[in-house]
Each structure stands twice: as structure tokens, then as C-alpha cells.
Design a protein around this motif. Sequence first.
Motif, PDB file in Angstrom:
ATOM      1  N   THR A 258      31.397  34.803  40.803  1.00 43.25           N
ATOM      2  CA  THR A 258      32.266  35.971  40.962  1.00 43.25           C
ATOM      3  C   THR A 258      33.592  35.556  41.578  1.00 43.25           C
ATOM      4  O   THR A 258      33.618  34.819  42.567  1.00 43.25           O
ATOM      5  CB  THR A 258      31.621  37.031  41.866  1.00 43.25           C
ATOM      6  N   ALA A 259      34.669  36.023  40.957  1.00 45.70           N
ATOM      7  CA  ALA A 259      36.001  35.887  41.541  1.00 45.70           C
ATOM      8  C   ALA A 259      36.839  37.068  41.076  1.00 45.70           C
ATOM      9  O   ALA A 259      36.698  37.542  39.952  1.00 45.70           O
ATOM     10  CB  ALA A 259      36.661  34.578  41.115  1.00 45.70           C
ATOM     11  N   VAL A 260      37.665  37.561  41.958  1.00 45.84           N
ATOM     12  CA  VAL A 260      38.602  38.639  41.625  1.00 45.84           C
ATOM     13  C   VAL A 260      39.970  38.236  42.156  1.00 45.84           C
ATOM     14  O   VAL A 260      40.100  37.852  43.319  1.00 45.84           O
ATOM     15  CB  VAL A 260      38.183  39.978  42.259  1.00 45.84           C
ATOM     16  N   VAL A 261      40.977  38.311  41.287  1.00 48.93           N
ATOM     17  CA  VAL A 261      42.359  38.065  41.704  1.00 48.93           C
ATOM     18  C   VAL A 261      43.184  39.253  41.212  1.00 48.93           C
ATOM     19  O   VAL A 261      43.263  39.493  40.009  1.00 48.93           O
ATOM     20  CB  VAL A 261      42.916  36.753  41.123  1.00 48.93           C
ATOM     21  N   SER A 262      43.761  39.987  42.141  1.00 57.33           N
ATOM     22  CA  SER A 262      44.502  41.200  41.777  1.00 57.33           C
ATOM     23  C   SER A 262      45.888  41.194  42.388  1.00 57.33           C
ATOM     24  O   SER A 262      46.086  40.717  43.514  1.00 57.33           O
ATOM     25  CB  SER A 262      43.757  42.452  42.258  1.00 57.33           C
ATOM     26  N   VAL A 263      46.833  41.718  41.635  1.00 59.70           N
ATOM     27  CA  VAL A 263      48.206  41.890  42.111  1.00 59.70           C
ATOM     28  C   VAL A 263      48.325  43.303  42.667  1.00 59.70           C
ATOM     29  O   VAL A 263      48.052  44.283  41.977  1.00 59.70           O
ATOM     30  CB  VAL A 263      49.220  41.690  40.971  1.00 59.70           C
ATOM     31  N   GLY A 264      48.741  43.402  43.927  1.00 63.80           N
ATOM     32  CA  GLY A 264      48.850  44.712  44.548  1.00 63.80           C
ATOM     33  C   GLY A 264      50.259  45.145  44.872  1.00 63.80           C
ATOM     34  O   GLY A 264      50.492  46.317  45.191  1.00 63.80           O
ATOM     35  N   HIS A 265      51.211  44.212  44.771  1.00 66.22           N
ATOM     36  CA  HIS A 265      52.590  44.566  45.149  1.00 66.22           C
ATOM     37  C   HIS A 265      53.567  43.665  44.394  1.00 66.22           C
ATOM     38  O   HIS A 265      53.363  42.455  44.309  1.00 66.22           O
ATOM     39  CB  HIS A 265      52.777  44.385  46.654  1.00 66.22           C
ATOM     40  N   ILE A 266      54.606  44.279  43.861  1.00 63.65           N
ATOM     41  CA  ILE A 266      55.695  43.546  43.207  1.00 63.65           C
ATOM     42  C   ILE A 266      57.006  44.124  43.710  1.00 63.65           C
ATOM     43  O   ILE A 266      57.184  45.348  43.731  1.00 63.65           O
ATOM     44  CB  ILE A 266      55.642  43.684  41.672  1.00 63.65           C
ATOM     45  N   ALA A 267      57.923  43.260  44.103  1.00 63.34           N
ATOM     46  CA  ALA A 267      59.242  43.705  44.567  1.00 63.34           C
ATOM     47  C   ALA A 267      60.319  42.860  43.898  1.00 63.34           C
ATOM     48  O   ALA A 267      60.286  41.627  43.986  1.00 63.34           O
ATOM     49  CB  ALA A 267      59.352  43.593  46.087  1.00 63.34           C
ATOM     50  N   ALA A 268      61.240  43.532  43.224  1.00 61.87           N
ATOM     51  CA  ALA A 268      62.326  42.803  42.549  1.00 61.87           C
ATOM     52  C   ALA A 268      63.446  43.773  42.227  1.00 61.87           C
ATOM     53  O   ALA A 268      63.213  44.932  41.864  1.00 61.87           O
ATOM     54  CB  ALA A 268      61.820  42.160  41.269  1.00 61.87           C
TER      55      ALA A 268
ATOM     56  N   TRP B  81      47.258  36.679  49.064  1.00 54.71           N
ATOM     57  CA  TRP B  81      48.155  35.642  48.562  1.00 54.71           C
ATOM     58  C   TRP B  81      49.544  36.233  48.316  1.00 54.71           C
ATOM     59  O   TRP B  81      49.696  37.436  48.099  1.00 54.71           O
ATOM     60  CB  TRP B  81      47.622  34.999  47.278  1.00 54.71           C
ATOM     61  N   GLU B  82      50.532  35.382  48.374  1.00 51.49           N
ATOM     62  CA  GLU B  82      51.914  35.776  48.114  1.00 51.49           C
ATOM     63  C   GLU B  82      52.583  34.708  47.262  1.00 51.49           C
ATOM     64  O   GLU B  82      52.303  33.515  47.428  1.00 51.49           O
ATOM     65  CB  GLU B  82      52.711  35.918  49.416  1.00 51.49           C
ATOM     66  N   VAL B  83      53.445  35.112  46.371  1.00 55.00           N
ATOM     67  CA  VAL B  83      54.260  34.173  45.605  1.00 55.00           C
ATOM     68  C   VAL B  83      55.668  34.744  45.491  1.00 55.00           C
ATOM     69  O   VAL B  83      55.853  35.909  45.110  1.00 55.00           O
ATOM     70  CB  VAL B  83      53.698  33.920  44.188  1.00 55.00           C
ATOM     71  N   THR B  84      56.660  33.922  45.801  1.00 50.70           N
ATOM     72  CA  THR B  84      58.061  34.283  45.586  1.00 50.70           C
ATOM     73  C   THR B  84      58.630  33.382  44.492  1.00 50.70           C
ATOM     74  O   THR B  84      58.567  32.147  44.599  1.00 50.70           O
ATOM     75  CB  THR B  84      58.888  34.104  46.870  1.00 50.70           C
TER      76      THR B  84
ATOM     77  N   VAL C 109      61.822  37.460  42.747  1.00 47.57           N
ATOM     78  CA  VAL C 109      60.699  38.390  42.575  1.00 47.57           C
ATOM     79  C   VAL C 109      59.606  37.988  43.553  1.00 47.57           C
ATOM     80  O   VAL C 109      59.230  36.817  43.625  1.00 47.57           O
ATOM     81  CB  VAL C 109      60.149  38.371  41.143  1.00 47.57           C
ATOM     82  N   PHE C 110      59.126  38.971  44.279  1.00 47.01           N
ATOM     83  CA  PHE C 110      58.067  38.737  45.265  1.00 47.01           C
ATOM     84  C   PHE C 110      56.814  39.466  44.821  1.00 47.01           C
ATOM     85  O   PHE C 110      56.843  40.654  44.480  1.00 47.01           O
ATOM     86  CB  PHE C 110      58.507  39.236  46.642  1.00 47.01           C
ATOM     87  N   LEU C 111      55.676  38.747  44.810  1.00 49.67           N
ATOM     88  CA  LEU C 111      54.391  39.330  44.446  1.00 49.67           C
ATOM     89  C   LEU C 111      53.384  39.090  45.570  1.00 49.67           C
ATOM     90  O   LEU C 111      53.418  38.058  46.253  1.00 49.67           O
ATOM     91  CB  LEU C 111      53.843  38.713  43.162  1.00 49.67           C
ATOM     92  N   LYS C 112      52.498  40.065  45.738  1.00 52.57           N
ATOM     93  CA  LYS C 112      51.467  39.944  46.769  1.00 52.57           C
ATOM     94  C   LYS C 112      50.185  40.567  46.243  1.00 52.57           C
ATOM     95  O   LYS C 112      50.224  41.573  45.530  1.00 52.57           O
ATOM     96  CB  LYS C 112      51.910  40.653  48.047  1.00 52.57           C
ATOM     97  N   GLY C 113      49.054  39.963  46.572  1.00 51.59           N
ATOM     98  CA  GLY C 113      47.800  40.502  46.072  1.00 51.59           C
ATOM     99  C   GLY C 113      46.620  40.060  46.894  1.00 51.59           C
ATOM    100  O   GLY C 113      46.758  39.500  47.993  1.00 51.59           O
ATOM    101  N   THR C 114      45.434  40.311  46.352  1.00 55.85           N
ATOM    102  CA  THR C 114      44.195  39.968  47.032  1.00 55.85           C
ATOM    103  C   THR C 114      43.359  39.055  46.149  1.00 55.85           C
ATOM    104  O   THR C 114      43.468  39.095  44.919  1.00 55.85           O
ATOM    105  CB  THR C 114      43.392  41.236  47.376  1.00 55.85           C
ATOM    106  N   ALA C 115      42.532  38.234  46.789  1.00 56.42           N
ATOM    107  CA  ALA C 115      41.606  37.354  46.081  1.00 56.42           C
ATOM    108  C   ALA C 115      40.243  37.474  46.736  1.00 56.42           C
ATOM    109  O   ALA C 115      40.143  37.517  47.971  1.00 56.42           O
ATOM    110  CB  ALA C 115      42.091  35.910  46.120  1.00 56.42           C
ATOM    111  N   ARG C 116      39.207  37.529  45.911  1.00 52.83           N
ATOM    112  CA  ARG C 116      37.834  37.696  46.410  1.00 52.83           C
ATOM    113  C   ARG C 116      36.922  36.678  45.745  1.00 52.83           C
ATOM    114  O   ARG C 116      37.098  36.350  44.566  1.00 52.83           O
ATOM    115  CB  ARG C 116      37.309  39.107  46.113  1.00 52.83           C
ATOM    116  N   ALA C 117      35.923  36.224  46.484  1.00 53.38           N
ATOM    117  CA  ALA C 117      34.912  35.320  45.933  1.00 53.38           C
ATOM    118  C   ALA C 117      33.650  35.445  46.756  1.00 53.38           C
ATOM    119  O   ALA C 117      33.699  35.791  47.947  1.00 53.38           O
ATOM    120  CB  ALA C 117      35.410  33.879  45.940  1.00 53.38           C
ATOM    121  N   LEU C 118      32.513  35.148  46.143  1.00 51.64           N
ATOM    122  CA  LEU C 118      31.228  35.222  46.835  1.00 51.64           C
ATOM    123  C   LEU C 118      30.755  33.880  47.358  1.00 51.64           C
ATOM    124  O   LEU C 118      29.755  33.815  48.072  1.00 51.64           O
ATOM    125  CB  LEU C 118      30.161  35.806  45.902  1.00 51.64           C
ATOM    126  N   ALA C 119      31.473  32.811  46.998  1.00 47.03           N
ATOM    127  CA  ALA C 119      31.085  31.472  47.439  1.00 47.03           C
ATOM    128  C   ALA C 119      32.326  30.705  47.879  1.00 47.03           C
ATOM    129  O   ALA C 119      33.417  30.889  47.330  1.00 47.03           O
ATOM    130  CB  ALA C 119      30.374  30.718  46.315  1.00 47.03           C
TER     131      ALA C 119
END
Length: 391
Positions: A231-241, A187-190, A254-264
Motif C-alpha cells: 500500500t502506498a498513497v501519494v496525493s497533491v493537496g495544495h498548488i500555488a502559482a 512532501w513539498e516541491v518547488t 510553482v509550489f506543490l504540497k501533499g501527503t504520502a502514506r505507506a503501511l511499511a
Amino acid sequence: MPSPEDLSPLLPTMTEWRRDLHRHPELGFQEHRTAAFVAASLRGFGIEVAEGLAGTGVVGTLRGRPGNRAISLRADMDALAMTEATGLPYASEAPGRMHACGHDGHTAMLLGAARWLAANRERFAGTVHLVFQPAEESLGGARVMAEQGLFARFPVDAIYGLHNLPGLPLGTIAVPKGAVLASSDTWEVTFRGAGTHGAKPHLGTDATLAAAAFITALQAIASREVDPLGTAVVSVGHIAAGDPAAPNVIPATVFLKGTARALAEDVRTHVETRIAEIARGIAALHRLQAEPRYIRRLSPTVNHPAQAAVMVRAAQASAGAANARDDHPPITAGEDFSEFLARIPGAYAWLGTGAPAHPEGWHHNPHFDFNDAALIHGAAFWCSLVETELA
């Protein structure tokens, strides 16, 4: 059913193959040397070979006694963009590339099984397609193989995958019920505001403050919105500002990027929806704009019940009942084997390789090395699975 002891004469050869592959790692869709080695080996065993699917993919077709059923066994071939730090005599000779996930072992195990099965065709009825897949590591080689007609050219009733797992006792075969691995999305958010002098924040709209609130709020998705038994995991892996040379400037973006995980899949969809809603809601609160983007990459890897049961029976036959498990918990890493399971019934198992030789020798670590002692266990399991499915 074949046991590791039955395949033990092949261990020196499989070890030689594995270490040769380890010395010459290749990244996804670049596995030209590896594919050529696999194809030549299969032909040497008297197995039909097809090359070029997904560029570097190889499929070997092995026919036993006359039979109407067909199955696929899959091994991944690609390495990772990492610099090896093992110091082993057979360490990677390719700068910045190494087999840090054991795909060299997977390839050697399936080749060992192919050699044994080719010499014992009378023990099974039907067809086995040996799928040597490129680009499992994040590039979607399974999807490309499927889209280029893998199952149209090589139709099967089921497909099976096997992956090494350090920490699981050597020779143990673990076949999870249901979910094996999580979805893996990016995922990404600006956040876009109005920059200003750090001494005069009231003259701008602070995208950094909004980003900080967003990072905190994200954690409520897993902790307060998903069933605690899910189960869900949401993690931020990158921040640029901003600019480190201008710490007195509040940046406009500010730009953020990360990963999201789920089992269903329903949880995965909820996470996707909520990331965007939280980003836009916080942006509105701070009087600025948010631009969320969600990139679906890998679906959850979920075993089909009937095929998982077949794997358990094959594991019991090759490894013994004490070394066959059906209770292993899911892992939140991702696997593109899910692309195959979305199209064909199948299942995925873990092969125990024991404690890592190095304390940091886990998957995707520069100290990782596949335990060669596991090769005969994996190859014997493959052979047992073929005899179980194609009796």
C-alpha cells in the motif's frame, strides 16, 4: 471478565462526562480544562495522578494486588480546528473547535474503566498507568510524552490504544494483525523556471507545465512501483502559482504540497526517494530547477503480535467471540500511537460505534458525533484487558 452489562450503571455518568468534554473542545497542547477534569476525576477515584507531561498530559497510576508487571492504557484528549454543524444540545461552545474524531469518547471511556478498576483492584495483580495524551492530531503529543520521559517515569511491559470506528457494528472490537494505520508524511516541491508572457512561452521555461507533468508522474509510484499487495498513497493537496489577476503571465515558480502514506517502512522510504527523483528528473526535462522536501511525521502503526493476541482474548471475554475480530484491514490514516509502539511492545484496536447518526458523520467531518452507547463497550474492554494482562 467484566462485560458491558457489568459497567452499564456507569453509562449515564460516562455520557455526562463525554458530553461535557464535547461542549468544551481544546486543541493540541491546549487541553488545560480537559486535563484538569481528568486529573480531578482520577483523584476522586483514589488513583495517583501525575500532571504536566508534554504540557497537558495526565498519567494516572492504579495499583492492584502485588504483582511485577505493568501496562499502559492510552486515550487521546485533543479536538480539531473545525466548526461543528451537528446542532446537538451539547455541541461545541468553542468557535472553530470541535471533537470531530471522538477523543471526548476515548477520554470518557478510559475514565469509566479507571473508576471501575479502582473499585475492583483485587481483580488484577500489578500496575496500570492510564495515559491521557495531548495533541494526537498532527502535533506529535505521543512523541513529546515519550521524549519527556513517559516510559522512564512509568515503566511498562506493554501499551495499548483504542479508537472508535463508525461503520463497524456497535460493540465490535477489531484488532488488526500487523499494520493498523499508515505512515503520514508531508512532501513539498518547488519548481523554479523563468516567467514570461502567456503569448510568448518560448521566451521562458514553464514551471507550470513541469508541475503538471510531475503530478501525473507521481501516480506511477503507487500504481507501478509498489507491490500491488502493498500500500502506498501519494496525493497533491495544495498548488500555488501565479496571480489570478494576471492570467496572461506564465509564472516563474510553482509550489506543490501533499501527503504520502505507506503501511511499511521500506515502501515509505521508496516513496520518499522517488518523489525527489521524479521532481528533479522532470525539472531537468523542462530545463528548470526543482527543490523537493520530504517531512517525515508519523511512522506506520504496526501491532506487536503478542500484544495483539492479548487484545483479541480480552475482546472475546468482554464482547463475546462473535464481536471480536482479528481480520480488520489496515486504514491509510495516521496515528501518533506509532511513537509509543516504536519504544514499547503494544497493540491498537478499533471499537465499533455503529452507523453514524448523520449520513456525513464520519471522522473529521463537522457532522461527526461519538455514539454514547459505545462507552460501556469500550470501558468494559479496557477492564477486561487489564484482567487478561495482569491476571
